[in-house]
Write an enzyme that holds these catalytic residues in place. Sequence first.
Site, PDB file in Angstrom:
ATOM      1  N   CYS A   1       0.452  -1.528  -0.278  1.00  0.00           N
ATOM      2  CA  CYS A   1      -0.128   0.066   0.076  1.00  0.00           C
ATOM      3  C   CYS A   1       0.696   1.147  -0.420  1.00  0.00           C
ATOM      4  O   CYS A   1       0.757   1.821  -0.603  1.00  0.00           O
ATOM      5  CB  CYS A   1      -1.150  -0.065   1.396  1.00  0.00           C
TER       6      CYS A   1
ATOM      7  N   GLU B   1      -4.860   2.845  -6.906  1.00  0.00           N
ATOM      8  CA  GLU B   1      -3.878   2.006  -6.959  1.00  0.00           C
ATOM      9  C   GLU B   1      -3.802   0.930  -7.483  1.00  0.00           C
ATOM     10  O   GLU B   1      -4.742   0.147  -7.963  1.00  0.00           O
ATOM     11  CB  GLU B   1      -4.243   2.059  -5.449  1.00  0.00           C
TER      12      GLU B   1
END
Length: 511
Positions: A319, A418
Amino acid sequence: MVRRELPDYPSETSSASFTGANPVSHPSRGASMNSAAEPAPTYRTGFHIGGRWVSPLGTDEISVENPATEQVIGRVPAGTAADVDRAVAAARAAFPGWAALAPTERAAHLERLHRRLTARAGEIAHTVACELGTPLKIAARVQAGLPLTVLDSYVTLAASPPEEETVGNSLVVREPVGVVGAITPWNYPLHQVVAKVAPALAAGCTVVLKPAELTPLVAYLLFDAVDEAGLPPGVVNLVTGTGPVAGAALAAHPGVDMVSFTGSTATGTQISRLAADRIARVSLELGGKSANIIFEDADLAGAVKVGVGNAFLNSGQTCTAWTRMLVHRSRYDEAVDLAGKAAGGYRLGDPFDPATRLGPLVSAGQRERVRGYVERGLAEGARLVTGGLDAPVPDTGYFVAPTVLADVDPDSTVAQEEIFGPVLAVIPFDDDDHAVAIANNSKYGLAGAVWSGDQDRAVAVARRLRTGAVDVNGGAFNPLAPFGGYKQSGVGRELGAHGLAEFLEVKSIQR
Ligand code: ADP
């Protein structure tokens, strides 16, 4: 602590449906891509509730795949809402006793757990290499080493919780929040668990854990260690299952006082909604799209090399990955060239081959998602420097070649969303303000980096980034520093004293 009588669950393990690569027997199993498909002994199955391995109430199972071999290596039960009920009841029953222990007693329990888990470091690395595909060498350092470091930090922090304060006529004290529902993702399957369980237990909370369905196996090693360490029954409980069933039941459970979640922003939104119905506390560690700003006066070769390594760690399934490399226009072409060469040099393959630097993605679905983003990036005008969809990858396994895209529009999909794969977007900037504007042009705000020969300039720019963390000139990861996001990257902080404080209520007593 008084050991409480718990409801009478079915005892012992369920049928031996969980056959997987057994790390006990094969801690250093060799280089064959098919190694995980060999006949393997069984290991524990069922749920761990109230200090015992118990059978699931339902019969559904989840198959766990090795993404490098595409073979099923294990099966775990798919927990139901009724299973979650049992686990929450056990955690509730254990809470008063665990909360009443002296901090040093909780610390002693965590220390024993740390010792037992440390003894399993090799098995942990092996298991994560099998179920996630992280190259074994990297898994040993990151997937096993990091959670052990974090657990160790909470042995110390558990023994010395925040001091009580006096504010005028008030005594301000801190107390554990209660029962915590921990819902964790697949990318760092033990670390994300420990980053919740360790501070929660240190604070005096009890926990029900629902690990990710793609990588649930390593959690069984943790619970073996929990058994060996002799933690009081019910202080930490395990229910495996899918997100929409077991995860949602845990997030919505009236007996859960706090939900601690790490995963995608989309799921974090759903979990927030479930918790909002009863005003349960939530802590969310979500997605990121971090910028790595490289100024013209930086050590370019070093900055690009570290930047590419960061972006591709764990096949980009991280992340905090610095997935946008922002480079001053005067050094841009040079940086693109260096990034392409660095990425092109990454060796893809068998996670058990010591030469492998990049494993597969976790699943077929994830590979398709990442491939879709590469296609979209090119369609939206990015230039392919290396990798891409036609680059050679092993025939078996969910591989995507390390990919560098240059001239990426900061507003385009691959600069905004993402990707969670080995895809780096390189973007030029003109000056400090322009770099900060591009970096902050994101719905996320998790991490980032700044590189400059002028440390003061780099720190000044770091302060302007709307993110929870910034590494300046390669500043090392600090497992005691607060970790978490601004904006849609999350709510709350993990790790260190800040991570422990998340699990504490504050009470003012007026005298
Ligand atoms: P990814 O999309 O990358 O798999 P998720 O955010 O969906 O990541 O998953 C992270 C964790 O959240 C997993 O343990 C998953 O089972 C769980 N989860 C997924 N959907 C839900 C949901 N609706 N409610 C609760 N937990 C969920």
